[in-house]
Design a protein around this motif. Sequence first.
Motif, PDB file in Angstrom:
ATOM      1  N   UNK A 157      -7.863  -5.619  -1.994  1.00 60.23           N
ATOM      2  CA  UNK A 157      -8.812  -6.520  -2.640  1.00 60.23           C
ATOM      3  C   UNK A 157      -8.391  -6.776  -4.082  1.00 60.23           C
ATOM      4  N   UNK A 158      -8.372  -8.045  -4.458  1.00 64.83           N
ATOM      5  CA  UNK A 158      -8.011  -8.418  -5.836  1.00 64.83           C
ATOM      6  C   UNK A 158      -6.523  -8.334  -6.114  1.00 64.83           C
ATOM      7  N   UNK A 159      -5.694  -8.221  -5.088  1.00 63.35           N
ATOM      8  CA  UNK A 159      -4.245  -8.123  -5.285  1.00 63.35           C
ATOM      9  C   UNK A 159      -3.560  -9.258  -4.548  1.00 63.35           C
ATOM     10  N   UNK A 160      -2.430  -9.646  -5.038  1.00 62.60           N
ATOM     11  CA  UNK A 160      -1.627 -10.653  -4.356  1.00 62.60           C
ATOM     12  C   UNK A 160      -0.534  -9.929  -3.584  1.00 62.60           C
ATOM     13  N   UNK A 161      -0.393 -10.248  -2.318  1.00 65.66           N
ATOM     14  CA  UNK A 161       0.518  -9.525  -1.428  1.00 65.66           C
ATOM     15  C   UNK A 161       1.759 -10.375  -1.173  1.00 65.66           C
ATOM     16  N   UNK A 162       2.907  -9.744  -1.339  1.00 66.06           N
ATOM     17  CA  UNK A 162       4.189 -10.376  -1.005  1.00 66.06           C
ATOM     18  C   UNK A 162       4.824  -9.507   0.070  1.00 66.06           C
ATOM     19  N   UNK A 163       5.115 -10.116   1.220  1.00 62.75           N
ATOM     20  CA  UNK A 163       5.684  -9.350   2.328  1.00 62.75           C
ATOM     21  C   UNK A 163       7.178  -9.599   2.443  1.00 62.75           C
ATOM     22  N   UNK A 164       7.925  -8.493   2.605  1.00 62.62           N
ATOM     23  CA  UNK A 164       9.367  -8.567   2.849  1.00 62.62           C
ATOM     24  C   UNK A 164       9.554  -8.486   4.358  1.00 62.62           C
ATOM     25  N   UNK A 165      10.375  -9.344   4.919  1.00 60.72           N
ATOM     26  CA  UNK A 165      10.550  -9.398   6.367  1.00 60.72           C
ATOM     27  C   UNK A 165      11.675  -8.481   6.828  1.00 60.72           C
ATOM     28  N   UNK A 166      11.600  -7.234   6.431  1.00 56.69           N
ATOM     29  CA  UNK A 166      12.557  -6.215   6.871  1.00 56.69           C
ATOM     30  C   UNK A 166      11.976  -4.845   6.568  1.00 56.69           C
ATOM     31  N   UNK A 167      12.603  -3.807   7.091  1.00 57.78           N
ATOM     32  CA  UNK A 167      12.106  -2.453   6.887  1.00 57.78           C
ATOM     33  C   UNK A 167      12.482  -1.956   5.497  1.00 57.78           C
TER      34      UNK A 167
END
Length: 196
Positions: A157-167
């Motif tokens: 909550x209240x955070x911006x999420x950046x996802x990396x598409x690898x392990x």
Amino acid sequence: MSVSLITRINVAVQRLKQSLIFAFGHPPDAFCLAGIEVDRLPQKGPQWSLKDVIGDGFLWAQPKSRRSLEKRMKRRYGHPDYIMKILTPRTDLRTCNVCGDDHEAGVLCPTCYKKVIDETKAMQDAIQNELKLEPVEKEVVVLYEGEKDGEPEEFFEGKRIVEMKRERPSWFSKNLLQKSTQKGATTTEVKPSELG
């Protein structure tokens, strides 16, 4: 600097000339004006000039010719007939425990650090692709594959999420991203006694 050096040399030569003229030649006019008897001073000797002493110029300690490559190598490494300067082996090299490459002691292994540089660059690119050039007022969290499921929804909550598409790489532990356990300051005033 060269102008001041030339000026100093010029002044020194002038003083030398004056003292030599006074010692061997006629006295300066200042003694006549001061009332000193000129007859008691040494008589004039044979006439000579400073040019006779100096000649064409000063001899500076400059090499007349370039030192050859052979002589430079002999000075650096020695000569088998006289003295041989043996190349000393380096004792400050260490072997990395992770990758096995050699590196200087007290310095990070360049091979391992290259992995960190590449991973950081990939994270920066992912953040820039996700957030573009917009100003970020919220905390940014970088998650790898499968990490979003392990955390509760309140955590994001209240955070911006950046996802990396690898392990996540094995050397990049998850707790490096955790915040400090200390709580933030509640006041903006700091007393001098609480600085240390």
